[in-house]
Design a protein around this motif. Structure first.
Motif, PDB file in Angstrom:
ATOM      1  N   ILE A   1       4.770   0.005   3.061  1.00  0.00           N
ATOM      2  CA  ILE A   1       5.038   1.231   3.829  1.00  0.00           C
ATOM      3  C   ILE A   1       3.843   1.557   4.726  1.00  0.00           C
ATOM      4  O   ILE A   1       4.011   1.923   5.892  1.00  0.00           O
ATOM      5  N   ASP A   2       2.636   1.388   4.208  1.00  0.00           N
ATOM      6  CA  ASP A   2       1.429   1.633   5.007  1.00  0.00           C
ATOM      7  C   ASP A   2       1.343   0.663   6.186  1.00  0.00           C
ATOM      8  O   ASP A   2       0.962   1.050   7.293  1.00  0.00           O
ATOM      9  N   ARG A   3       1.687  -0.619   5.965  1.00  0.00           N
ATOM     10  CA  ARG A   3       1.672  -1.608   7.056  1.00  0.00           C
ATOM     11  C   ARG A   3       2.660  -1.228   8.156  1.00  0.00           C
ATOM     12  O   ARG A   3       2.354  -1.343   9.339  1.00  0.00           O
ATOM     13  N   VAL A   4       3.850  -0.799   7.750  1.00  0.00           N
ATOM     14  CA  VAL A   4       4.873  -0.410   8.731  1.00  0.00           C
ATOM     15  C   VAL A   4       4.396   0.801   9.531  1.00  0.00           C
ATOM     16  O   VAL A   4       4.553   0.852  10.753  1.00  0.00           O
ATOM     17  N   ASN A   5       3.796   1.775   8.867  1.00  0.00           N
ATOM     18  CA  ASN A   5       3.272   2.958   9.565  1.00  0.00           C
ATOM     19  C   ASN A   5       2.163   2.583  10.536  1.00  0.00           C
ATOM     20  O   ASN A   5       2.086   3.139  11.633  1.00  0.00           O
ATOM     21  N   ASN A   6       1.296   1.645  10.159  1.00  0.00           N
ATOM     22  CA  ASN A   6       0.236   1.176  11.058  1.00  0.00           C
ATOM     23  C   ASN A   6       0.838   0.505  12.294  1.00  0.00           C
ATOM     24  O   ASN A   6       0.344   0.671  13.404  1.00  0.00           O
ATOM     25  N   THR A   7       1.903  -0.259  12.112  1.00  0.00           N
ATOM     26  CA  THR A   7       2.550  -0.950  13.221  1.00  0.00           C
ATOM     27  C   THR A   7       3.202   0.043  14.177  1.00  0.00           C
ATOM     28  O   THR A   7       3.172  -0.146  15.393  1.00  0.00           O
ATOM     29  N   GLN A   8       3.789   1.099  13.651  1.00  0.00           N
ATOM     30  CA  GLN A   8       4.429   2.096  14.504  1.00  0.00           C
ATOM     31  C   GLN A   8       3.412   2.848  15.348  1.00  0.00           C
ATOM     32  O   GLN A   8       3.754   3.379  16.409  1.00  0.00           O
ATOM     33  N   ALA A   9       2.164   2.874  14.903  1.00  0.00           N
ATOM     34  CA  ALA A   9       1.124   3.590  15.634  1.00  0.00           C
ATOM     35  C   ALA A   9       0.621   2.810  16.853  1.00  0.00           C
ATOM     36  O   ALA A   9       0.042   3.405  17.761  1.00  0.00           O
TER      37      ALA A   9
END
Length: 141
Positions: free
Chosen positions: A49-57
């Motif tokens: 979930i943290d990786r996906v949030n980083n990618t969306q940023a």
């Protein structure tokens, strides 16, 4: 033919059909789990979930698929390291994992001509500057 013989014949046909279907189901060998280590991966899900949030940023998509030339383009910064997982939901035996390391260029192209036609999920996990990222793309070859 009387009622008794008709009922007996129907019962025998039904039993034969059931035995045939059970035999076909038992002999199937193409049943695959999405992952072999399901429970271990479930525990690590918060990291995902943290990786996906980083990618969306970050700006723009990292993975781009060109269906005409059957190429996958990924744009990563220099020094990024990661793994590209070509995932075939219908048959785990076709899955491929490719290690990616960007040393001198920020734009790479991967030819997907050798993949079987059909539905694929492309999952890219990478790390750049100590931050982990993840992007997934669904493609149809």
């Amino acid at each position: 033919m009387n009622w008794g013989n008709g009922i007996l014949l129907l019962l025998l046909v039904f039993i034969g059909l059931m035995v045939t279907l059970v035999t076909i189901c038992v002999r199937q060998d193409d049943i695959h789990l999405v992952t072999e280590n399901y429970y271990a991966e479930e525990i690590k899900y918060q990291e995902h979930i943290d990786r996906v949030n980083n990618t969306q940023a970050i700006e723009g998509k990292v993975l781009q698929y060109d269906s005409v030339s059957k190429t996958l383009q990924f744009k990563l910064p220099i020094g990024a390291k990661g793994e590209l997982h070509l995932f075939r939901p219908s048959d785990a035996r076709m899955d491929k994992k490719i290690q990616v390391e960007i040393k001198d260029a920020d734009f790479s192209i991967l030819k997907l001509d050798d993949l079987e036609p059909g539905y694929w999920k492309v999952k890219m996990t990478w790390e750049a500057g100590g931050v982990a990222f993840f992007e997934e793309k669904k493609i149809d070859i």
